[in-house]
Design a protein around this motif. Structure first.
Motif: not given
Length: 315
Positions: A26-32
């Motif tokens: 889902y990649f909410d924020g596309v964090h590290l």
């Protein structure tokens, strides 16, 4: 990057007709941690001369199944922000699947057959905790059973920052608590919110600190109440600013949360203009002062702190 919106059941003509590396999440924020998953998929794609596709959803599955209170949930990234970051990491194709009960109730084997094999995936890349149904029957541990040797599976392990596992949930908690520096360390960039400028009561102008009042995009996850050093982007230009999230407690007791930004070294009329705020550092909490002069004295200190923090970030 080519973006393709999919609704179940899809037509074969909607799918890119060539072998791919498929990244799942889902990649909410596309964090590290997300970025590590995506970078691994892109690396494999370039190494094997395959196009790299990423599958995500238009809404969080947990909202649909009421595992998250929809009224209290807001995404860390708006769709346009998410797409921009994903594209910058080298993904060729973005599949955005409309998440409804018909899609969400697919048995794991059918999901694999239709949405992995059917999309010509030769390699699957996902995080260690990715699921495609109920976790007890549709986790990464079971994926090889459903794959039946038709594609390779690459599982990316957890990533940590300051000894803590990076997750959208923890980042959201940091932001809610005003700890934007900790959130930014896990995101890999300064947390951003989008909105546009609306008319306010002009009290800031009377104090010598005019503010841009911001109407935030719907479902925006705002930082906790307080004063922050921010970058303010409008009309393609970036300015220093100090932002206030609160209830204007010195002059009135308002029930609605407001977002106001005093943009430093700026004197333009921007009502109605779209803006972006990059939340860099927490300065202090919202304080009720005895009068205007006490607030002005504090704002002078806030400005000094803001300039010092943001000068260190200048390109």
């Amino acid at each position: 990057m080519k973006t393709i919106k999919i609704k179940h059941p899809y037509k074969k003509t909607e799918i890119v007709n060539e072998d791919i590396v498929l990244i799942l999440g889902y990649f909410d924020g596309v964090h590290l941690a997300h970025q590590e998953v995506i970078k691994e998929g892109v690396r494999i794609g370039r190494e094997r001369n395959l196009k790299v596709a990423l599958m995500t959803f238009n809404r969080h599955p947990s909202i649909v199944y009421r595992k998250i209170n929809a009224g209290q949930y807001a995404s860390l990234t708006q769709p346009e922000q998410k797409e921009k970051i994903i594209e910058s990491l080298g993904v060729d194709i973005l599949y955005e699947v409309f998440f409804n009960s018909e899609f969400g109730n697919l048995p794991p084997q059918e999901f694999v057959d239709r949405y992995i094999v059917g999309w010509h995936a030769k390699v699957i890349v996902a995080g260690f905790d990715y699921t495609y149904g109920k976790a007890d029957v549709a986790s990464m541990a079971q994926l090889s059973d459903y794959a039946k040797g038709r594609f390779e599976i690459v599982k990316v392990g957890e990533a940590k920052e300051s000894g803590k596992t990076i997750s959208s949930t923890l980042i959201r908690q940091y932001i809610k608590n005003g700890e934007v520096e900790k959130a930014n360390a896990m995101l890999g960039y300064s947390y951003e919110t989008l909105g546009f400028v609306i008319h306010g009561d002009a009290r800031g102008r009377e104090l010598g600190y005019p503010t841009a009042n911001i109407y935030s995009n719907p479902y925006t996850f705002l930082p906790g109440v307080g004063i922050y050093a921010v970058w303010f982007i409008v009309k393609g230009k970036r300015y220093m600013g100090m932002a206030s999230i609160g209830y204007n407690v010195t002059f009135k007791d308002q029930s609605e949360l407001s977002v106001e930004v005093n943009v430093l070294d700026f004197n333009e009329e921007i009502y109605g203009d779209d803006v972006k705020i990059e939340w860099v550092a927490y300065l202090r909490g919202e304080v009720q002062f005895d009068g205007a002069q006490g607030l002005i004295d504090q704002l002078q200190k806030d400005e000094e702190a803001t300039r010092k923090i943001l000068e260190m970030q200048k390109d």
